[in-house]
Design a protein around this motif. Structure first.
Motif, short mmCIF file in Angstrom:
data_model
loop_
_atom_site.label_atom_id
_atom_site.label_comp_id
_atom_site.label_asym_id
_atom_site.label_seq_id
_atom_site.Cartn_x
_atom_site.Cartn_y
_atom_site.Cartn_z
N VAL A 63 -9.78 -31.27 -10.42
CA VAL A 63 -10.09 -29.85 -10.20
C VAL A 63 -8.83 -29.04 -9.98
CG1 VAL A 63 -11.24 -28.23 -8.63
CG2 VAL A 63 -12.39 -30.34 -9.32
N LYS A 64 -7.77 -29.65 -9.45
CA LYS A 64 -6.55 -28.92 -9.14
C LYS A 64 -5.58 -28.79 -10.31
CE LYS A 64 -6.34 -29.97 -4.18
NZ LYS A 64 -5.52 -30.59 -3.14
N THR A 65 -6.04 -29.12 -11.51
CA THR A 65 -5.14 -29.04 -12.67
C THR A 65 -4.85 -27.61 -13.10
OG1 THR A 65 -7.08 -29.36 -14.09
CG2 THR A 65 -5.74 -31.31 -13.57
N ASN A 66 -5.56 -26.62 -12.55
CA ASN A 66 -5.21 -25.22 -12.79
C ASN A 66 -5.46 -24.43 -11.51
OD1 ASN A 66 -7.91 -23.61 -12.97
ND2 ASN A 66 -8.26 -25.45 -14.19
N GLN A 67 -4.86 -23.24 -11.42
CA GLN A 67 -4.88 -22.50 -10.17
C GLN A 67 -6.17 -21.73 -9.94
OE1 GLN A 67 -1.13 -20.55 -10.84
NE2 GLN A 67 -0.12 -21.78 -9.27
N PHE A 140 -0.02 -28.07 4.71
CA PHE A 140 1.06 -27.14 4.41
C PHE A 140 1.80 -27.56 3.13
CE2 PHE A 140 5.71 -26.31 5.26
CZ PHE A 140 5.70 -24.96 4.95
N ILE A 141 2.07 -28.84 3.00
CA ILE A 141 2.73 -29.35 1.79
C ILE A 141 1.82 -29.17 0.58
CG2 ILE A 141 3.62 -31.44 0.66
CD1 ILE A 141 4.47 -32.39 3.48
N ASP A 142 0.51 -29.41 0.77
CA ASP A 142 -0.45 -29.17 -0.32
C ASP A 142 -0.39 -27.72 -0.79
OD1 ASP A 142 -1.37 -31.76 -0.33
OD2 ASP A 142 -3.11 -31.35 0.93
N SER A 148 3.19 -23.46 -6.39
CA SER A 148 4.23 -23.65 -7.40
C SER A 148 3.70 -23.25 -8.77
CB SER A 148 4.69 -25.11 -7.42
OG SER A 148 3.72 -25.92 -8.05
N PRO A 149 4.58 -22.94 -9.72
CA PRO A 149 4.12 -22.53 -11.07
C PRO A 149 3.64 -23.69 -11.93
CG PRO A 149 6.52 -22.54 -10.96
CD PRO A 149 6.03 -22.84 -9.57
N PHE A 150 3.56 -24.90 -11.37
CA PHE A 150 3.16 -26.07 -12.15
C PHE A 150 1.94 -26.72 -11.50
CE2 PHE A 150 7.81 -25.66 -12.21
CZ PHE A 150 7.99 -25.32 -13.54
N PRO A 151 0.72 -26.27 -11.86
CA PRO A 151 -0.50 -26.77 -11.21
C PRO A 151 -0.69 -28.28 -11.33
CG PRO A 151 -0.96 -24.82 -12.52
CD PRO A 151 0.43 -25.22 -12.84
N LEU A 152 -0.19 -28.88 -12.42
CA LEU A 152 -0.38 -30.32 -12.63
C LEU A 152 0.29 -31.13 -11.53
CD1 LEU A 152 -1.67 -32.30 -14.62
CD2 LEU A 152 0.53 -32.40 -15.83
N VAL A 153 1.32 -30.57 -10.91
CA VAL A 153 2.02 -31.27 -9.82
C VAL A 153 1.06 -31.55 -8.67
CG1 VAL A 153 3.89 -31.09 -8.13
CG2 VAL A 153 4.23 -30.26 -10.46
N ASN A 158 -1.71 -35.59 -5.28
CA ASN A 158 -2.91 -36.20 -4.73
C ASN A 158 -2.91 -37.71 -4.98
OD1 ASN A 158 -5.60 -35.59 -3.45
ND2 ASN A 158 -6.30 -36.70 -5.27
N LEU A 159 -2.47 -38.14 -6.15
CA LEU A 159 -2.38 -39.58 -6.44
C LEU A 159 -1.34 -40.24 -5.54
CD1 LEU A 159 -2.54 -39.48 -10.35
CD2 LEU A 159 -4.37 -40.12 -8.77
#
Length: 352
Positions: A63-67, A140-142, A148-153, A158-159
């Protein structure tokens, strides 16, 4: 020591921590504290938390692969921090409720309607504080990764978090002394970041999560306490004795205005508010109630987007309704969620 070593995995990923620890316990692998613990030694807990872990892992990874959908993932992450505290509370207190407290000293203190051993009471305070600090910094780190501009990160993180949590579970079960040392190190590092993390989370929670939660609430629930104006605002700058970086309640009592915040659950901290010369400045992700010298700076999230004119009238401040206002009442829930984040809103969020 064995108990403290189980704190860090619960704070990082509570569902995997409980699922892994309980499964290992049922397979015969455990430390002295986990052995025969009524919470971990239970197949129902294994199945329930296995399901919760699988469900949240799917949300966190895909679900977090895009903002856009990442907002839902971050709402789930926020609830996870609350679950960490609740799970720790259950783990510490359940043996006392069931009179299965073999490793605890018998010196007791009265806590409400139950009697706790002195060691249980002390461990409850220590482990709860550990969980709150570590889980707050983890969230906070999440958030930093999400912004960040890179949602895939976010999905990759999470992994990594899953692998890290399972490693902490293995340490707590097979090498409790090493798990204890690692937990202390994680706590000390988290303590250094805690104040900044808490303030960032408060801002994100108010500006992003609250509007998501409020999408299904009606106008009266959002704007009033049942009778008079009562709205949640984010206090960006210190106002008299009300600290900056707090979510506070702006209320009207007769012709007087107050901002208040509950401290220690019961005792409200209240400050009278002067909005002379103030106005509502409209933004994209949020708007603000401010005045010329900026001694007042209260942020309004998107929950109040349709009600700025009414709020301004109630507060006796200025607001000029812009032309071509979007008819948000006709937009579906999903479309509203899809338009929740874009480059402009993310840029504005960083300036809040």
């Amino acid at each position: 020591m064995e108990m403290i070593s189980t704190v860090s995995p619960v704070a990082v990923n509570p569902y995997l921590a409980v699922f892994g620890t309980a499964l290992l316990s049922k397979m015969g692998f455990h430390n002295d504290y986990i052995h025969n613990h009524p919470f971990y030694d239970n197949w129902f807990i294994v199945i329930l938390f296995g399901f919760l872990f699988a469900f949240t892992a799917i949300i966190g990874t895909f679900v977090k692969t895009n903002q856009v959908t990442g907002v839902i993932g971050n709402a789930e992450d926020f609830l996870e921090t609350k679950a960490s505290v609740l799970i720790n509370l259950i783990v510490v207190l359940l043996p006392t409720f069931l009179n299965q407290d073999p490793v605890m000293e018998q010196t007791v203190v009265q806590a409400g309607f139950i009697t706790l051993s002195l060691k249980v009471a002390l461990l409850l305070v220590i482990t709860t504080y550990f969980v709150i600090v570590i889980s707050t910094v983890r969230y906070f780190i999440d958030l930093l990764v999400f912004l960040s501009p890179f949602p895939l990160v976010d999905s990759i993180l999470n992994l990594v978090k899953i692998g890290f949590t399972f490693g902490l579970v293995l340490l707590s079960v097979f090498y409790p002394l090493a798990g204890f040392v690692v937990t202390i190190i994680i706590f000390l590092i988290s303590l250094l970041l805690y104040r900044r993390a808490r303030r960032t989370i408060q801002r994100f929670k108010y500006l992003v999560l609250y509007p998501v939660y409020n999408m299904r609430r009606n106008k009266e629930q959002i704007l009033t306490n049942g009778e008079q104006l009562s709205i949640l605002v984010y206090n960006k700058t210190k106002y008299h004795k009300m600290k900056a970086g707090r979510i506070v309640r702006l209320e009207k009592e007769g012709e007087r205005l107050f901002i208040s915040r509950r401290k220690y659950f019961f005792f409200p901290h209240t400050v009278e508010l002067d909005l002379s010369g103030a106005f509502i400045k409209k933004g994209i992700l949020f708007s603000s109630i401010t005045n010329a010298d900026q001694s007042v700076s209260l942020l309004l999230n998107r929950s109040y987007k349709k009600h700025y004119a009414e709020i301004a009238a109630q507060l006796s401040i200025d607001y000029n309704e812009p032309e071509n206002v979007e008819a948000v009442n006709t937009i579906s829930f999903w479309k509203r969620l899809k338009t929740f984040f874009n480059k402009k809103t993310l840029k504005e969020l960083k300036t809040a």
